[in-house]
Scaffold this active site. Structure first.
Site, PDB file in Angstrom:
ATOM      1  N   GLY A 208       0.838  -1.195   0.000  1.00  0.00           N
ATOM      2  CA  GLY A 208       0.000   0.000   0.000  1.00  0.00           C
ATOM      3  C   GLY A 208       0.872   1.243   0.000  1.00  0.00           C
ATOM      4  O   GLY A 208       1.952   1.264  -0.605  1.00  0.00           O
TER       5      GLY A 208
ATOM      6  N   SER B 205       5.723  -2.345  10.600  1.00  0.00           N
ATOM      7  CA  SER B 205       4.247  -2.364  10.494  1.00  0.00           C
ATOM      8  C   SER B 205       3.627  -2.415  11.902  1.00  0.00           C
ATOM      9  O   SER B 205       3.387  -1.363  12.504  1.00  0.00           O
ATOM     10  CB  SER B 205       3.789  -3.499   9.598  1.00  0.00           C
ATOM     11  N   ARG B 206       3.390  -3.609  12.425  1.00  0.00           N
ATOM     12  CA  ARG B 206       2.948  -3.772  13.812  1.00  0.00           C
ATOM     13  C   ARG B 206       3.633  -5.005  14.370  1.00  0.00           C
ATOM     14  O   ARG B 206       3.791  -6.015  13.667  1.00  0.00           O
ATOM     15  CB  ARG B 206       1.425  -3.938  13.898  1.00  0.00           C
TER      16      ARG B 206
ATOM     17  N   GLU C 145       4.382  -3.592  23.121  1.00  0.00           N
ATOM     18  CA  GLU C 145       5.100  -2.331  23.364  1.00  0.00           C
ATOM     19  C   GLU C 145       4.687  -1.714  24.691  1.00  0.00           C
ATOM     20  O   GLU C 145       3.510  -1.788  25.051  1.00  0.00           O
ATOM     21  CB  GLU C 145       4.807  -1.356  22.214  1.00  0.00           C
TER      22      GLU C 145
ATOM     23  N   HIS D  67       9.502   2.510  17.938  1.00  0.00           N
ATOM     24  CA  HIS D  67       8.271   2.886  17.215  1.00  0.00           C
ATOM     25  C   HIS D  67       8.310   4.362  16.777  1.00  0.00           C
ATOM     26  O   HIS D  67       7.474   5.170  17.206  1.00  0.00           O
ATOM     27  CB  HIS D  67       7.027   2.599  18.073  1.00  0.00           C
TER      28      HIS D  67
HETATM   29  P1  NAP Z   1      -2.171   0.512   3.331  1.00  0.00           P
HETATM   30  O1  NAP Z   1      -1.930   1.602   2.355  1.00  0.00           O
HETATM   31  O2  NAP Z   1      -3.557   0.194   3.747  1.00  0.00           O
HETATM   32  O3  NAP Z   1      -1.480  -0.807   2.735  1.00  0.00           O
HETATM   33  C1  NAP Z   1      -1.581  -2.035   3.363  1.00  0.00           C
HETATM   34  C2  NAP Z   1      -1.177  -3.131   2.397  1.00  0.00           C
HETATM   35  O4  NAP Z   1      -1.221  -4.381   3.107  1.00  0.00           O
HETATM   36  C3  NAP Z   1      -2.080  -3.267   1.181  1.00  0.00           C
HETATM   37  O5  NAP Z   1      -1.302  -3.475   0.030  1.00  0.00           O
HETATM   38  C4  NAP Z   1      -2.889  -4.523   1.501  1.00  0.00           C
HETATM   39  O6  NAP Z   1      -3.269  -5.241   0.340  1.00  0.00           O
HETATM   40  C5  NAP Z   1      -1.872  -5.332   2.249  1.00  0.00           C
HETATM   41  N1  NAP Z   1      -2.487  -6.393   3.052  1.00  0.00           N
HETATM   42  C6  NAP Z   1      -3.533  -6.313   3.899  1.00  0.00           C
HETATM   43  N2  NAP Z   1      -3.793  -7.522   4.421  1.00  0.00           N
HETATM   44  C7  NAP Z   1      -2.896  -8.376   3.878  1.00  0.00           C
HETATM   45  C8  NAP Z   1      -2.666  -9.746   4.005  1.00  0.00           C
HETATM   46  N3  NAP Z   1      -3.419 -10.504   4.805  1.00  0.00           N
HETATM   47  N4  NAP Z   1      -1.643 -10.293   3.300  1.00  0.00           N
HETATM   48  C9  NAP Z   1      -0.884  -9.538   2.476  1.00  0.00           C
HETATM   49  N5  NAP Z   1      -1.066  -8.215   2.305  1.00  0.00           N
HETATM   50  C10 NAP Z   1      -2.065  -7.644   3.001  1.00  0.00           C
HETATM   51  O7  NAP Z   1      -1.375   0.770   4.690  1.00  0.00           O
HETATM   52  P2  NAP Z   1      -0.074   1.670   4.914  1.00  0.00           P
HETATM   53  O8  NAP Z   1      -0.486   3.079   5.079  1.00  0.00           O
HETATM   54  O9  NAP Z   1       0.963   1.308   3.920  1.00  0.00           O
HETATM   55  O10 NAP Z   1       0.360   1.164   6.372  1.00  0.00           O
HETATM   56  C11 NAP Z   1       0.633  -0.187   6.641  1.00  0.00           C
HETATM   57  C12 NAP Z   1       0.747  -0.398   8.143  1.00  0.00           C
HETATM   58  O11 NAP Z   1       1.949   0.179   8.614  1.00  0.00           O
HETATM   59  C13 NAP Z   1      -0.340   0.311   8.966  1.00  0.00           C
HETATM   60  O12 NAP Z   1      -1.530  -0.456   9.044  1.00  0.00           O
HETATM   61  C14 NAP Z   1       0.323   0.493  10.317  1.00  0.00           C
HETATM   62  O13 NAP Z   1      -0.038  -0.543  11.198  1.00  0.00           O
HETATM   63  C15 NAP Z   1       1.810   0.446   9.995  1.00  0.00           C
HETATM   64  N6  NAP Z   1       2.493   1.735  10.282  1.00  0.00           N
HETATM   65  C16 NAP Z   1       3.500   1.776  11.206  1.00  0.00           C
HETATM   66  C17 NAP Z   1       4.156   2.960  11.437  1.00  0.00           C
HETATM   67  C18 NAP Z   1       5.289   3.041  12.439  1.00  0.00           C
HETATM   68  O14 NAP Z   1       5.413   4.050  13.112  1.00  0.00           O
HETATM   69  N7  NAP Z   1       6.143   2.050  12.529  1.00  0.00           N
HETATM   70  C19 NAP Z   1       3.803   4.123  10.762  1.00  0.00           C
HETATM   71  C20 NAP Z   1       2.779   4.049   9.843  1.00  0.00           C
HETATM   72  C21 NAP Z   1       2.121   2.846   9.607  1.00  0.00           C
HETATM   73  P3  NAP Z   1      -4.596  -4.851  -0.501  1.00  0.00           P
HETATM   74  O15 NAP Z   1      -4.391  -3.441  -0.943  1.00  0.00           O
HETATM   75  O16 NAP Z   1      -4.561  -5.806  -1.610  1.00  0.00           O
HETATM   76  O17 NAP Z   1      -5.730  -4.978   0.452  1.00  0.00           O
END
Ligand code: NAP
Length: 318
Positions: free
Chosen positions: A154, A235-236, A265, A283
Site C-alpha cells: 500500500g 508495520s505492527r 510495546e 516505534h
Molecule cells: P495501506 O496503504 O492500507 O497498505 C496495506 C497493504 O497491506 C495493502 O497493500 C494490503 O493489500 C496489504 N495487506 C492487507 N492484508 C494483507 C494480508 N493478509 N496479506 C498480504 N497483504 C495484506 O497501509 P499503509 O499506510 O501502507 O500502512 C501499513 C501499516 O503500517 C499500517 O496499518 C500500520 O499498522 C503500519 N504503520 C506503522 C508505522 C510506524 O510508526 N512504525 C507508521 C505508519 C504505519 P490490498 O491493498 O490488496 O488490500
C-alpha cells in the site's frame, strides 16, 4: 455549551487549532492508562487517540451515548475496536497517506543499519573498544543491487519500493490484490508470500495488523528465508512471532533484523535485547516533525468535521 473533546496525549499544536471551538482536555504527555481515559471520556463527543490507547467497548461505553467520533492519530487502527464503535454509531478515523514517505525512510534506515551492522558499530565506538580499521571488521551484505520483498504493497510499501529503485534493487511484493499501476511505476513483480520469502535478500513488512496478519511471519516463514536475509518490521509487532524471530537470529538462520514495532510495546522480547544482529527502534516510523504535525492536524480535522455535522475525511467505518 461546546462539545467535549478528549485528546489522549500531548500532540503537536497543529492538532489543537482545528479544535478551538470545542471544550478540549489534553490528558497527558505519557499514555494516560485505561482508567484515566475512561474517567476523562465520560460525556465526550470526540476522542483523539494514538496507538498507545486501547479503545474497546469499555472505553466507548464509559464515554457514553454522546460519543460521535474516535479519531486515531495513526494510519493503523488495530488499537480501536471498530466493530464495537460501528455498533454504537461512532465514526472511527485514521491518518492515511501523510506518513508514507516518513515511515518508508525509517524502514530503509533499519534495512541499511541491520545489513551494515550500524548498531554493533555504534556500541563498539561508544564503549571505547574500536581499535583500528579492520579488513574483516563488521562486514555485512551489500544492499544495492539485491532483491527486496515487500509484504503489503500500500502507501508505505510502495514508498519503500521507490527508495529501493534508487539502490538498484529488484523488487517483489505480495498483497491481497494485484497492484498493476504500482508494479509498472517501480518495476515490482507480484509473488506469493512463500516464494517472496525464499527469493528475497531483504524482506520489509507493511501490512496492517488484522486477524489474518497476526504472526504472518513465524518459524516456518523464517525458515524459508535465506541464511543471508534481513527482515525489517515497521508495520505492527504482532505480525512477527518475536520468539521465533529471536531463535532464528540467535541461531543465525537469518543474518539480521531491524525492528520499529514489538508484540507488547514498550516491552521488547528479552532475548532480542541480548542479540547483536538486531537493530531496535522505539516505534518512530512516523516521527518526523512535519509528519507528526500533519497527522495531528488530520486527526483533529476529523473530530471537528464529525462534531460539526460534516462527513469525516478519513473514516474507516460508517
Ligand atoms: P495501506 O496503504 O492500507 O497498505 C496495506 C497493504 O497491506 C495493502 O497493500 C494490503 O493489500 C496489504 N495487506 C492487507 N492484508 C494483507 C494480508 N493478509 N496479506 C498480504 N497483504 C495484506 O497501509 P499503509 O499506510 O501502507 O500502512 C501499513 C501499516 O503500517 C499500517 O496499518 C500500520 O499498522 C503500519 N504503520 C506503522 C508505522 C510506524 O510508526 N512504525 C507508521 C505508519 C504505519 P490490498 O491493498 O490488496 O488490500
Amino acid at each position: 455549551m461546546p462539545e467535549k473533546v478528549i485528546v489522549a496525549r500531548e500532540i503537536p499544536e497543529a492538532g489543537l487549532r482545528p479544535l478551538e471551538a470545542f471544550d478540549v482536555t489534553v490528558l497527558s504527555e505519557r499514555p494516560p492508562g485505561r482508567e484515566a481515559l475512561m474517567e476523562a471520556a465520560r460525556g465526550a463527543g470526540g476522542l483523539l487517540t494514538t496507538v498507545t490507547e486501547k479503545v474497546d467497548a469499555g472505553v466507548l461505553d464509559a464515554a457514553g451515548e454522546g460519543l460521535k467520533v474516535v479519531a486515531n492519530m495513526a494510519v493503523g487502527y488495530d488499537n480501536v475496536d471498530v466493530e464495537a464503535a460501528t455498533g454504537r454509531g461512532v465514526v472511527v478515523t485514521n491518518t492515511p497517506g501523510v506518513l508514507d514517505e516518513t515511515t518508508a525512510d525509517v524502514a530503509f534506515m533499519l534495512l541499511l543499519a541491520a545489513a551494515r551492522r550500524l548498531g554493533e558499530g555504534e556500541r563498539l565506538v561508544r564503549a571505547g573498544e574500536w581499535e583500528a580499521w579492520g579488513p574483516k571488521m563488521l562486514t555485512g551484505p551489500d544492499v544495492w543491487g539485491k532483491r527486496l520483498g515487500i509484504v503489503g504493497f500500500g502507501g508505505i510499501g510502495q514508498a519503500v519500493a521507490r527508495r529501493a529503485r534508487g539502490f538498484g534493487m529488484q523488487v517483489a511484493y505480495t498483497a491481497r490484490s494485484p497492484k498493476e499501476d504500482a508494479e509498472h511505476e517501480v518495476g515490482a513483480r507480484h509473488l506469493e508470500l512463500d516464494d517472496l520469502l525464499r527469493q528475497s535478500d531483504f524482506v520489509s513488512l507493511h501490512t496492517p495488523l488484522t486477524e489474518e496478519t497476526r504472526h504472518l511471519i513465524g518459524a516456518r516463514e523464517l525458515d524459508l528465508m535465506p541464511e543471508t536475509a534481513v527482515l525489517v518490521n515497521t508495520s505492527r509487532g504482532p505480525i512477527v512471532d518475536e520468539a521465533a524471530l529471536a531463535d532464528a537470529l540467535s541461531e543465525r538462520r537469518i543474518f539480521a533484523a531491524g525492528l520499529d514495532v514489538y508484540e507488547e510495546e514498550p516491552r521488547v522480547y528479552p532475548k532480542l535485547l541480548g542479540l547483536e544482529n538486531v537493530v531496535l527502534a522505539p516505534h518512530i516510523g512516523s516521527a518526523s516533525i512535519e509528519t507528526r504535525d500533519k497527522m495531528a492536524g488530520m486527526a483533529a480535522e476529523n473530530v471537528r468535521a464529525v462534531l460539526s455535522g460534516e462527513p469525516a475525511q478519513n473514516p474507516v467505518n460508517l
